[in-house]
Enzyme design. Structure first.
Site, PDB file in Angstrom:
ATOM      1  N   CYS A  81       7.197  -0.024  -0.330  1.00  0.00           N
ATOM      2  CA  CYS A  81       6.586   0.333  -1.620  1.00  0.00           C
ATOM      3  C   CYS A  81       6.628  -0.857  -2.577  1.00  0.00           C
ATOM      4  O   CYS A  81       5.971  -1.860  -2.333  1.00  0.00           O
ATOM      5  CB  CYS A  81       7.258   1.576  -2.202  1.00  0.00           C
ATOM      6  SG  CYS A  81       6.321   2.312  -3.560  1.00  0.00           S
ATOM      7  N   HIS A 185       6.448   5.497   1.939  1.00  0.00           N
ATOM      8  CA  HIS A 185       7.906   5.579   2.062  1.00  0.00           C
ATOM      9  C   HIS A 185       8.299   6.151   3.420  1.00  0.00           C
ATOM     10  O   HIS A 185       8.374   7.373   3.570  1.00  0.00           O
ATOM     11  CB  HIS A 185       8.477   6.468   0.953  1.00  0.00           C
ATOM     12  CG  HIS A 185       8.407   5.845  -0.405  1.00  0.00           C
ATOM     13  ND1 HIS A 185       9.347   4.965  -0.867  1.00  0.00           N
ATOM     14  CD2 HIS A 185       7.474   5.945  -1.380  1.00  0.00           C
ATOM     15  CE1 HIS A 185       9.023   4.552  -2.072  1.00  0.00           C
ATOM     16  NE2 HIS A 185       7.884   5.133  -2.414  1.00  0.00           N
ATOM     17  N   GLU A 187      11.142   6.327   4.626  1.00  0.00           N
ATOM     18  CA  GLU A 187      12.416   7.056   4.470  1.00  0.00           C
ATOM     19  C   GLU A 187      12.213   8.464   3.922  1.00  0.00           C
ATOM     20  O   GLU A 187      13.137   9.261   3.884  1.00  0.00           O
ATOM     21  CB  GLU A 187      13.374   6.243   3.591  1.00  0.00           C
ATOM     22  CG  GLU A 187      13.097   6.258   2.084  1.00  0.00           C
ATOM     23  CD  GLU A 187      11.970   5.319   1.653  1.00  0.00           C
ATOM     24  OE1 GLU A 187      11.247   4.786   2.522  1.00  0.00           O
ATOM     25  OE2 GLU A 187      11.804   5.138   0.430  1.00  0.00           O
TER      26      GLU A 187
END
Lengths: 203, 266
Positions: A81, A185, A187
């Site tokens: 990001c 993202h 994650e």
């Protein structure tokens, strides 16, 4: 394998750490030069605005050491990001700011007319070629979680690894040699994100 | 194409997960941590925790609950973010920037603010500046009075002077990232969303609107996605009634060719 997650005080470091733990890696969160030198992989997460991110990076990260390890020695690096955006030459969020200039490009606001910003939610990521190490085993209709208003405009088309569409087509992943960046993202992208991080750590 | 989101809302009261009806009656559903593991496995797009406790610190020694671990908000977020890899929002009782910082550090991606924003709309701007607009959801509780919708404060109890349209404009101008639009009238009634309200607000909004309040069956989700411009459909109670609830909702919407992520079990 030693994974170093850089922490310049920009939010979601713990999320990246937690996902890597969950898929049974043993990352460390550190900005320490020795840890960076010893690491096999370096990850730069991030949320927030370009200028505040760059200011914190200049203040908190040993940029010389990072450039030596990553640009000279070729250690695999992943920016996430804002961590991808700051790899650019210049960013235009709240003014004009210099970036790290590891991957030539500029960061500009998404050019949308009908849609709302930020681009928040799950969207498809289309890898540019089948033979793509970061997207190995990830189908083109798999979705990743995005939340951003600005995007990376690569000066060199060759450095675009994957694209996504939000009215306009934009680079959702970039690569220059060993330097990788993703706008979404991983994650926060459940199973697809785990696959992508595993792919990165195989490099 | 970007997908419309399906978001389970977990209501917390004094450390337990509860059901709510018209913001008044609350029934205990148990441990908020085990519930989230379930929802995470069923591939929710995001999670929203709303803490409706009237006081901020929970007693961990309560003996009237049928489980022993009661979590504080930050403890809960810390634990949840170890197993749950999707965006997590926490809201309820936030009054200070330092509280947002603590929640973000614990693993929250966004926070939802409500009463403090009504007391001082500058708080939205300050929070957005500090943490980014993407981090700040303004939760709006709304109730119909004759022909006008008014914004409610203090957990849906107190009528404010803001008409809904007026307040939504202020929120956007102050830099909020999203609006969580919750109908007090429809809360827990299982009669579906207030479509007229959603339509009106989402049509004019420059930021994503998340619909909440009233879902009783899957078709209530599709009605909102078909008839309004909301960016996400959220619900609380219904997701706790069924096994694999988020998966089933997603399958229902996907079968109707609505723009959602494909249903799959983790």
């Amino acid at each position: 394998m030693k994974i170093c997650i850089l922490d310049y005080g920009s939010g979601n470091v713990a999320s990246v750490f937690n996902m890597l733990k969950f898929i049974e890696f043993d990352p460390e969160i550190s900005n320490d030069k020795k840890k960076i030198r010893d690491a096999s992989h370096v990850i730069l997460p991030g949320v927030g605005s370009y200028n505040s991110g760059m200011e914190k990076i200049k203040r908190k990260l040993p940029i010389d050491c990072l450039e030596n390890e990553i640009l000279k020695k070729g250690k695999p690096f992943l920016g996430i990001c804002l961590g991808m955006q700051v790899l650019s030459t210049v960013g235009y969020e709240f003014g004009k700011y210099q970036g790290l200039n590891w991957v030539e490009g500029e960061v500009k606001e998404l050019d949308v007319k009908k849609s709302i910003l930020p681009h928040v939610g799950w969207n498809e990521v289309n890898a540019e070629s089948k033979n793509n190490i970061l997207f190995n085993n990830i189908d083109n209709d798999e979705n990743f979680y995005f939340v951003h208003s600005y995007h990376f405009k690569s000066f060199n088309k060759k450095n675009i690894l994957a694209t996504s569409i939000y009215e306009e087509t934009f680079a959702s992943a970039i690569r220059k040699d060993n330097v990788f960046g993703v706008q979404f993202h991983p994650e926060k992208s459940q199973k697809s994100g785990m696959k992508l991080l595993r792919n990165f750590l195989k490099i | 194409m970007k997908k419309k989101r399906i978001i389970p809302v977990l209501l917390l009261k004094d450390g337990s997960l509860v059901q709510s009806k018209q913001f008044k009656r609350h029934q205990n559903l148990g441990n908020p941590f085990t519930a989230v593991k379930r929802l995470s496995n069923w591939a929710s797009d995001e999670l929203i925790y709303l803490d409706i406790s009237r006081k901020q610190s929970y007693s961990k020694k309560r003996t009237d609950l049928n489980f022993s671990n009661v979590f504080s908000p930050t403890e809960l977020i810390k634990e949840v973010s170890k197993v749950c890899f999707m965006p997590i929002t926490f809201g309820g009782g936030i009054r200070k920037l330092s509280e947002i910082e603590l929640l973000v550090k614990s693993g929250a991606d966004k926070v939802s603010i409500n009463t403090i924003a009504l007391e001082d709309s500058n708080f939205i701007k300050e929070a957005a500046k500090e943490f980014g607009s993407q981090c700040i959801i303004v939760s709006v509780d709304v109730k119909l009075f004759k022909n006008s919708y008014f914004v409610m404060s203090n957990y849906g109890k107190v009528k404010t002077n803001y008409k809904i349209e007026e307040w939504c404009k202020i929120i956007q101008d102050q830099g909020a990232g999203e609006i969580l639009l919750n109908s007090v009238d429809n809360d827990g009634m299982k009669t579906g969303y207030d479509i007229k309200l959603l339509k009106n607000i989402s049509k004019n909004s420059k930021i994503p609107v998340i619909a909440l309040g009233g879902v009783g069956e899957w078709k209530d989700f599709s009605e909102a996605l078909e008839k309004t411009s909301v960016d996400a459909v959220a619900a609380a109670n219904i997701f706790h009634y069924y096994d694999q609830s988020v998966f089933l909702a997603r399958k229902f919407l996907s079968d109707k060719k609505l723009n959602v992520r494909k249903p799959e079990l983790f």
